[in-house]
Design a protein around this motif. Structure first.
Motif, PDB file in Angstrom:
ATOM      1  N   ASP A  36       0.702  -1.155  -0.288  1.00 48.97           N
ATOM      2  CA  ASP A  36       0.322  -0.297  -0.175  1.00 48.97           C
ATOM      3  C   ASP A  36       0.953   1.104  -0.446  1.00 48.97           C
ATOM      4  OD1 ASP A  36      -3.371   0.408   1.145  1.00 48.97           O
ATOM      5  OD2 ASP A  36      -1.601   1.991   1.129  1.00 48.97           O
ATOM      6  N   SER A  45     -11.432   3.383   4.334  1.00 48.95           N
ATOM      7  CA  SER A  45     -11.753   2.508   5.679  1.00 48.95           C
ATOM      8  C   SER A  45     -10.693   3.395   6.881  1.00 48.95           C
ATOM      9  CB  SER A  45     -10.013   0.870   5.131  1.00 48.95           C
ATOM     10  OG  SER A  45     -10.872   0.376   3.837  1.00 48.95           O
ATOM     11  N   ALA A  51     -20.494   0.730   9.947  1.00 45.33           N
ATOM     12  CA  ALA A  51     -21.753   0.078  10.277  1.00 45.33           C
ATOM     13  C   ALA A  51     -21.452  -0.580   9.548  1.00 45.33           C
ATOM     14  CB  ALA A  51     -22.404   0.981   9.592  1.00 45.33           C
ATOM     15  N   VAL A 226       2.091   0.477  -6.545  1.00 44.03           N
ATOM     16  CA  VAL A 226       2.558   0.300  -7.112  1.00 44.03           C
ATOM     17  C   VAL A 226       2.209   1.165  -8.536  1.00 44.03           C
ATOM     18  CG1 VAL A 226       1.344  -2.103  -8.672  1.00 44.03           C
ATOM     19  CG2 VAL A 226       1.311  -2.243  -5.868  1.00 44.03           C
ATOM     20  N   GLY A 381     -18.178   0.452  -2.580  1.00 44.24           N
ATOM     21  CA  GLY A 381     -18.540   1.428  -2.839  1.00 44.24           C
ATOM     22  C   GLY A 381     -19.438   1.807  -0.656  1.00 44.24           C
ATOM     23  N   HIS A 382     -20.513   2.096  -0.806  1.00 47.16           N
ATOM     24  CA  HIS A 382     -20.795   2.305   0.426  1.00 47.16           C
ATOM     25  C   HIS A 382     -20.785   1.496   1.428  1.00 47.16           C
ATOM     26  CE1 HIS A 382     -22.946   6.336  -1.176  1.00 47.16           C
ATOM     27  NE2 HIS A 382     -22.544   5.548  -1.720  1.00 47.16           N
ATOM     28  N   THR A 386     -18.445  -3.401   5.581  1.00 47.27           N
ATOM     29  CA  THR A 386     -19.860  -4.318   5.831  1.00 47.27           C
ATOM     30  C   THR A 386     -18.896  -5.709   5.304  1.00 47.27           C
ATOM     31  OG1 THR A 386     -20.877  -2.901   5.325  1.00 47.27           O
ATOM     32  CG2 THR A 386     -21.683  -4.905   5.237  1.00 47.27           C
TER      33      THR A 386
HETATM   34  C1  LIG Z   1     -17.888   8.427   4.679  1.00 47.87           C
HETATM   35  C2  LIG Z   1     -17.977   7.747   4.035  1.00 47.87           C
HETATM   36  C3  LIG Z   1     -18.733   6.826   4.690  1.00 47.87           C
HETATM   37  C4  LIG Z   1     -18.704   5.239   4.783  1.00 47.87           C
HETATM   38  N1  LIG Z   1     -19.439   3.997   5.351  1.00 47.87           N
HETATM   39  C5  LIG Z   1     -19.177   2.847   5.716  1.00 47.87           C
HETATM   40  C6  LIG Z   1     -20.201   1.786   6.255  1.00 47.87           C
HETATM   41  O1  LIG Z   1     -20.636   2.457   7.622  1.00 47.87           O
HETATM   42  N2  LIG Z   1     -20.314   1.120   6.332  1.00 47.87           N
HETATM   43  C7  LIG Z   1     -19.460   0.038   5.569  1.00 47.87           C
HETATM   44  O2  LIG Z   1     -19.555  -0.609   5.118  1.00 47.87           O
HETATM   45  N3  LIG Z   1     -19.127   0.673   4.338  1.00 47.87           N
HETATM   46  C8  LIG Z   1     -19.180   2.122   4.746  1.00 47.87           C
HETATM   47  N4  LIG Z   1     -18.254   3.240   4.041  1.00 47.87           N
HETATM   48  C9  LIG Z   1     -17.443   2.689   2.767  1.00 47.87           C
HETATM   49  C10 LIG Z   1     -16.258   2.297   2.808  1.00 47.87           C
HETATM   50  O3  LIG Z   1     -15.543   2.708   3.838  1.00 47.87           O
HETATM   51  C11 LIG Z   1     -14.939   1.135   1.624  1.00 47.87           C
HETATM   52  O4  LIG Z   1     -16.418   0.402   0.996  1.00 47.87           O
HETATM   53  C12 LIG Z   1     -14.690   0.699   2.091  1.00 47.87           C
HETATM   54  O5  LIG Z   1     -13.190   1.255   3.166  1.00 47.87           O
HETATM   55  C13 LIG Z   1     -13.789   0.220   0.907  1.00 47.87           C
HETATM   56  O6  LIG Z   1     -12.409  -0.684   1.043  1.00 47.87           O
HETATM   57  P1  LIG Z   1     -10.890  -0.316   0.058  1.00 47.87           P
HETATM   58  O7  LIG Z   1      -9.470  -1.126   0.471  1.00 47.87           O
HETATM   59  O8  LIG Z   1     -11.791  -1.205  -1.187  1.00 47.87           O
HETATM   60  O9  LIG Z   1     -10.581   0.773   0.276  1.00 47.87           O
HETATM   61  P2  LIG Z   1      -9.622   1.654   0.875  1.00 47.87           P
HETATM   62  O10 LIG Z   1     -10.007   1.718   2.408  1.00 47.87           O
HETATM   63  O11 LIG Z   1      -9.423   3.292   0.109  1.00 47.87           O
HETATM   64  O12 LIG Z   1      -8.265   1.139   0.626  1.00 47.87           O
HETATM   65  C14 LIG Z   1      -7.705   1.403  -0.606  1.00 47.87           C
HETATM   66  C15 LIG Z   1      -6.219   1.331  -0.299  1.00 47.87           C
HETATM   67  O13 LIG Z   1      -5.380   0.716  -1.812  1.00 47.87           O
HETATM   68  C16 LIG Z   1      -4.290   1.806  -1.854  1.00 47.87           C
HETATM   69  N5  LIG Z   1      -3.879   2.059  -3.511  1.00 47.87           N
HETATM   70  C17 LIG Z   1      -4.375   2.871  -4.061  1.00 47.87           C
HETATM   71  N6  LIG Z   1      -3.275   3.276  -5.121  1.00 47.87           N
HETATM   72  C18 LIG Z   1      -2.511   1.856  -5.151  1.00 47.87           C
HETATM   73  C19 LIG Z   1      -1.606   1.626  -6.021  1.00 47.87           C
HETATM   74  N7  LIG Z   1      -1.327   2.215  -6.768  1.00 47.87           N
HETATM   75  N8  LIG Z   1      -0.285   1.154  -5.354  1.00 47.87           N
HETATM   76  C20 LIG Z   1      -0.681   1.021  -3.756  1.00 47.87           C
HETATM   77  N9  LIG Z   1      -1.747   0.894  -3.232  1.00 47.87           N
HETATM   78  C21 LIG Z   1      -2.622   1.536  -3.848  1.00 47.87           C
HETATM   79  C22 LIG Z   1      -4.700   3.336  -1.078  1.00 47.87           C
HETATM   80  O14 LIG Z   1      -3.625   3.935  -0.910  1.00 47.87           O
HETATM   81  C23 LIG Z   1      -5.559   2.380   0.090  1.00 47.87           C
HETATM   82  O15 LIG Z   1      -5.033   2.748   1.221  1.00 47.87           O
HETATM   83  C24 LIG Z   1     -18.244   4.719   4.078  1.00 47.87           C
HETATM   84  C25 LIG Z   1     -17.346   5.376   2.794  1.00 47.87           C
HETATM   85  C26 LIG Z   1     -17.260   6.604   3.316  1.00 47.87           C
HETATM   86  C27 LIG Z   1     -16.201   7.475   2.390  1.00 47.87           C
END
Ligand SMILES: Cc1cc2nc3c(=O)[nH]c(=O)nc-3n(C[C@H](O)[C@H](O)[C@H](O)COP(=O)(O)OP(=O)(O)OC[C@H]3O[C@@H](n4cnc5c(N)ncnc54)[C@H](O)[C@@H]3O)c2cc1C
Length: 419
Positions: A36, A45, A51, A226, A381-382, A386
């Motif tokens: 990362d 995240s 939630a 990456v 997404g949202h 979960t």
């Molecule tokens: C205001 C808000 C409220 C929310 N509330 C909820 C909730 O209550 N319940 C729920 O289930 N979800 C909720 N969500 C959605 C949830 O936060 C996301 O769906 C989830 O965090 C996505 O996780 P992820 O690991 O896919 O992405 P991220 O947490 O964004 O992680 C992606 C990671 O990839 C890394 N990355 C990207 N490109 C590269 C690269 N080229 N090389 C190396 N690293 C890279 C980034 O640094 C990052 O750390 C909410 C979102 C928001 C914005």
């Protein structure tokens, strides 16, 4: 100098999806690099609303969305906004969103989301139990609030869908509503209580702890961006910004809202966009909120967390580059002051996060159509927190060559080419 490492899997992205996936894979005996650019759970995240929303089975393109969206657009700081300069970029995604609202697709979306949520609940329970993190979850349900009978009745179609899929809920008014959340402004006369909803004590701490559990089981963390992925000799070469090359038999792209950029390098064009969301976390004690409160007509939630009272939500379809517009966080905070009279709005910390979103509200989980060594796990997404354990379980099944725990046709990466 270029250095070459050898892993069974390189997981790109250490948000909640990548962290959980890395854990499932090391538990299965795989040698895993978790990569990362920023650290463990520092993007979406980090600051979400916390939630475990297993009841959230309705796709965004629900009937009535267009009417609601038009109303929301009138207010530039309202729940849904598109910066004018970004409108041409987001237009194709919006068209796909509207298409996902067609009756047959909407119903298929509910079925797919419902299967995912059933798996999400059981996998999350199991994950929390074996990592010793179960104490980080509050089983206190959620309260959805409505100001008018009209808005409450408009929610009934969704409520019936939820009940038909086994989700417990109770419509509440009067004393029962007041007991579930004392001190609420009287204008909220109607509510729906969802007893199976849960909230975590702090989404960042939970996601980080899951990532740390993966590292404790032997995953190697590489903090770097990456820049390039390329299939080579049946595996994948992952190039990092510092020039290192990581060689892995398979990779998992779990890079949240940035994942499509890597998928494109594999020749997969996936219509991932970001729904930017905002919030303010007030110091604990700002108001005695008993459980997560959803003000759906206003597009935000209030969540009591260990780190304070988090107030936020909203959707800004503004892409990955534009700086945050924290007037959105302020606008929700002001509304919360009206909805929770006496709320102490001082001393808050503002945050913006990039939700990774597909137009049909379902994630992409599955092999690249072009390179079987590349697995995608993004676009939640949202609902990424979960659905994190369910996603990790499915990816582990794919890596081990087992039938996935649920059918994954609905999440396939090339589904938008088929529409
Ligand atoms: C205001 C808000 C409220 C929310 N509330 C909820 C909730 O209550 N319940 C729920 O289930 N979800 C909720 N969500 C959605 C949830 O936060 C996301 O769906 C989830 O965090 C996505 O996780 P992820 O690991 O896919 O992405 P991220 O947490 O964004 O992680 C992606 C990671 O990839 C890394 N990355 C990207 N490109 C590269 C690269 N080229 N090389 C190396 N690293 C890279 C980034 O640094 C990052 O750390 C909410 C979102 C928001 C914005």
């Amino acid at each position: 100098m270029t250095r070459t490492a050898q892993y069974d899997l390189a997981v790109i992205g250490a948000g909640i999806i990548g962290a959980a996936t890395a854990l499932y894979l090391v538990e299965a005996g795989k040698r895993v690099a978790l990569i990362d650019a920023k650290g463990l759970a520092m993007e979406a995240s980090f600051g979400n609303a916390g939630a475990l929303a297993f009841a959230e089975i309705l796709p965004m393109a629900a009937p009535g969305l267009t009417r609601r969206a038009l109303k929301w657009f009138i207010d530039p700081l309202g729940p849904l906004s598109i910066p004018p300069a970004y409108a041409p970029r987001i237009a194709p995604w919006l068209l796909r969103l509207l298409r996902a609202g067609r009756a047959d697709r909407y119903q298929a979306g509910i079925e797919a989301q419902s299967r995912m949520m059933t798996l999400a609940g059981s996998e999350m329970d199991a994950l929390l139990a074996r990592t010793g993190l179960a104490d980080m979850v509050h089983h206190d349900g959620a309260l959805e609030l409505y100001e008018t009978r009209q808005a409450f009745e408009a929610s009934m179609a969704g409520a019936r869908q939820r009940e038909a899929h086994g989700i417990a809920l109770r419509h509440v008014q009067g004393e029962e509503l007041a007991a579930l959340q004392p001190g609420l402004a009287k204008r909220f006369a109607y509510g729906t209580f969802l007893p199976g909803w849960r909230t975590v004590s702090d989404p960042h701490v939970l996601a980080r702890s899951i990532g740390e559990a993966a590292l404790a089981h032997g995953a190697v963390f590489l903090k770097d961006r990456v820049t390039h992925i390329a299939t080579r000799d049946g595996g994948v070469a992952v190039t990092l910004r510092d020039g290192q090359s990581v060689q892995a038999a398979q990779i998992v792209v779990a890079a949240g809202a940035w994942s499509h950029q890597l998928a494109r390098q594999m020749g997969d064009r996936i219509p991932l966009e970001t729904e930017r969301g905002y919030n303010t976390t007030l110091p604990s004690g700002a108001f005695d909120v008993r459980r997560q409160l959803t003000f759906g007509e206003h597009g935000f939630v209030v969540t009591p967390l260990d780190c304070g009272l988090r107030i936020g939500g909203a959707v800004e379809l503004g892409g990955l580059q534009r700086p945050p517009d924290f007037r959105r966080a302020q606008a929700m905070l002001q509304k919360a002051q009206a909805f929770l009279p006496g709320l102490n709005a001082a001393g808050g910390t503002q945050w913006m996060g990039f939700r990774p979103s597909l137009p049909d509200t379902l994630p992409v989980i599955g092999h690249s159509t072009r390179h079987p060594a590349v697995i995608y796990a993004f676009g939640h997404g949202h609902l990424g927190l979960t659905q994190s354990a369910a996603t990790a379980r499915i990816v582990r099944d794919l890596v081990l060559g087992r039938p996935p725990a649920i059918p994954i046709e609905a999440y396939r990466p090339d589904r938008f080419q088929l529409l």
